[in-house]
Write a protein that holds these residues in place. Structure first.
Motif, short mmCIF file in Angstrom:
data_model
loop_
_atom_site.label_atom_id
_atom_site.label_comp_id
_atom_site.label_asym_id
_atom_site.label_seq_id
_atom_site.Cartn_x
_atom_site.Cartn_y
_atom_site.Cartn_z
N GLU A 48 0.84 -1.21 0.00
CA GLU A 48 0.00 0.00 0.00
C GLU A 48 0.86 1.25 0.00
O GLU A 48 0.56 2.24 -0.68
CB GLU A 48 -0.93 -0.03 1.21
N LEU A 49 1.96 1.22 0.76
CA LEU A 49 2.87 2.36 0.80
C LEU A 49 3.41 2.66 -0.59
O LEU A 49 3.44 3.82 -1.02
CB LEU A 49 4.02 2.06 1.77
N LEU A 50 3.82 1.61 -1.31
CA LEU A 50 4.35 1.82 -2.65
C LEU A 50 3.29 2.43 -3.56
O LEU A 50 3.58 3.34 -4.35
CB LEU A 50 4.84 0.48 -3.22
N PHE A 51 2.05 1.94 -3.47
CA PHE A 51 0.99 2.43 -4.35
C PHE A 51 0.43 3.79 -3.90
O PHE A 51 -0.30 4.41 -4.66
CB PHE A 51 -0.13 1.39 -4.44
N LEU A 52 0.79 4.25 -2.71
CA LEU A 52 0.39 5.59 -2.30
C LEU A 52 1.26 6.66 -2.95
O LEU A 52 0.88 7.83 -3.01
CB LEU A 52 0.48 5.74 -0.78
N SER A 53 2.44 6.27 -3.45
CA SER A 53 3.37 7.23 -4.05
C SER A 53 3.19 7.28 -5.57
O SER A 53 3.01 6.26 -6.22
CB SER A 53 4.81 6.84 -3.73
#
Length: 392
Positions: free
Chosen positions: A183-188
């Protein structure tokens, strides 16, 4: 509208006073991520929140040293791999001494440094998901994670993701921690934002569950490197697991997954990766993990210039030789960054003299022997096929 930042509250651990970054499905960025587009720093809501809070801590003197705003000295080594080397001597001199690690399953020790001891100013915000079905039945409050600064940064925006720090979990990946990392990766919206994990015995320095996230404004070969499927052609795809590929030409044997985040892809990726790391733990095999935006899997490799699009996530897991005992902070190490093609170096001599051949030789030194790696691939194949049999 995306959910806003919310104030913290309560009295307890340092992070209970931290603001809350609330995100939902609409904050996950599944299109429009590309090199040569809007560029690093333009940023999603998440990028803006992370970098502004991180730079505030930099101005407040919360780090052990200051990274130069113009960037660390960097160069790309001659050779087909395009390895990125950077000179960061202060990290070797100023970072907290690594803990002595003796086992992959070493229990959490509350008497040693852990992230419950960090001061409030190191906490950027608490991460809270809202309405994401892929979170399963995990209670939202119990699953709240933290984003904190790494006080000895590798690069601009270097943070630590702490999944449920109050549970005092050892450095073993959980399904929830893998899902948070994805999720962190896809938030950027920045293709240079990467996420990674070092297990115990694979250069992890603190035995309290954490992952790394940082911005590196350089393309890495892993984004487009050729892969081949582990299962033979015609094997039925699993509804539970994502297809597992192998890096075709990397000096260290690596397992690769890919997801564009749609159709439950994040949940399947988390389930698959957790199953793979579970097998590694049962085999007492140390491992490194790297998540980056990248091209779909296959061969031939699309190449760095064939497309700037990096909408999906490549997830690379390397089983490796373990390194236990006290760590020498001045010695060469091979961990998530180096395996991914990013080499932070400690001295000007290393920076000026390292060659691609030398770097790849060090990677091979920490790789599993061929026979052991082949046996592991057989066991992974059995794991995937057993899952398929259960579905029939």
């Amino acid at each position: 509208m995306a959910a806003p930042m919310e104030p913290g509250g309560g009295s307890g651990p340092a992070w209970e006073q931290a603001p809350v970054f609330v995100y939902s499905e609409e904050d996950l960025i599944r299109a429009g991520v590309r090199w040569g587009g809007s560029g690093s720093g333009s940023g999603s809501r998440f990028d803006t929140a992370l970098l502004s809070a991180w730079e505030e801590r930099l101005s407040a003197g919360c780090f052990r040293y200051r990274l130069p705003r113009r960037g660390l000295p960097s160069r790309v080594l001659p050779g087909p791999r395009g390895l990125v080397v950077q000179l960061n001597p202060e990290r070797a001199r100023e970072r907290r001494p690594p803990q002595e690690i003796l086992s992959l399953r070493q229990p959490f020790d509350p008497q040693r440094f852990n992230f419950t001891r960090i001061p409030a100013q190191e906490v950027l915000f608490r991460l809270r998901r809202r309405g994401l079905g892929e979170a399963g039945d995990v209670d939202e409050a119990e699953a709240e994670a933290l984003l904190v600064i790494n006080v000895s940064p590798l690069e601009w925006g270097h943070v630590l993701l702490l999944p449920e720090p109050s549970r005092r979990l050892p450095q073993l990946l959980t399904r929830e921690s893998v899902l948070r990392a994805l999720e962190l990766l896809f938030l950027s919206s920045d293709p240079g934002f990467r996420v990674g994990f070092n297990s115990l015995g694979a250069e992890a320095s603190v035995n309290h569950l954490h992952l790394h996230g940082y911005y590196l404004g350089q393309r890495l070969e892993l984004e487009w490197a050729a892969t081949r499927p582990l299962l033979e052609s015609g094997a039925q795809a699993s509804a539970q697991f994502l297809p597992v590929h192998l890096l075709s030409e990397h000096p260290a044997g690596g397992l690769v997954l890919y997801t564009d985040g749609g159709d439950g892809g994040l949940a399947r990726a988390a389930h698959t990766l957790h199953a793979l790391t579970g097998l590694l733990i049962r085999r007492s095999l140390a491992h490194n993990l790297f998540l980056t935006r990248g091209c779909p899997l296959g061969s031939p490799a699309p190449g760095p210039a064939s497309s700037g699009d990096r909408d999906g996530a490549r997830i690379v897991l390397w089983p490796r030789r373990s390194c236990f005992g006290a760590k020498d902070p001045t010695a060469f190490t091979v961990a998530l960054c180096e395996l991914a093609g990013h080499w932070p170096l400690k001295t000007p001599q290393e920076y000026s003299s390292l060659t691609e051949e030398q770097a790849l030789g060090m990677v091979r030194r920490y790789s599993l022997p061929e026979e052991e790696y082949s046996q592991l691939l057989w066991e992974i194949t059995q794991l995937l096929q057993d899952d398929q049999q259960e579905q029939r």
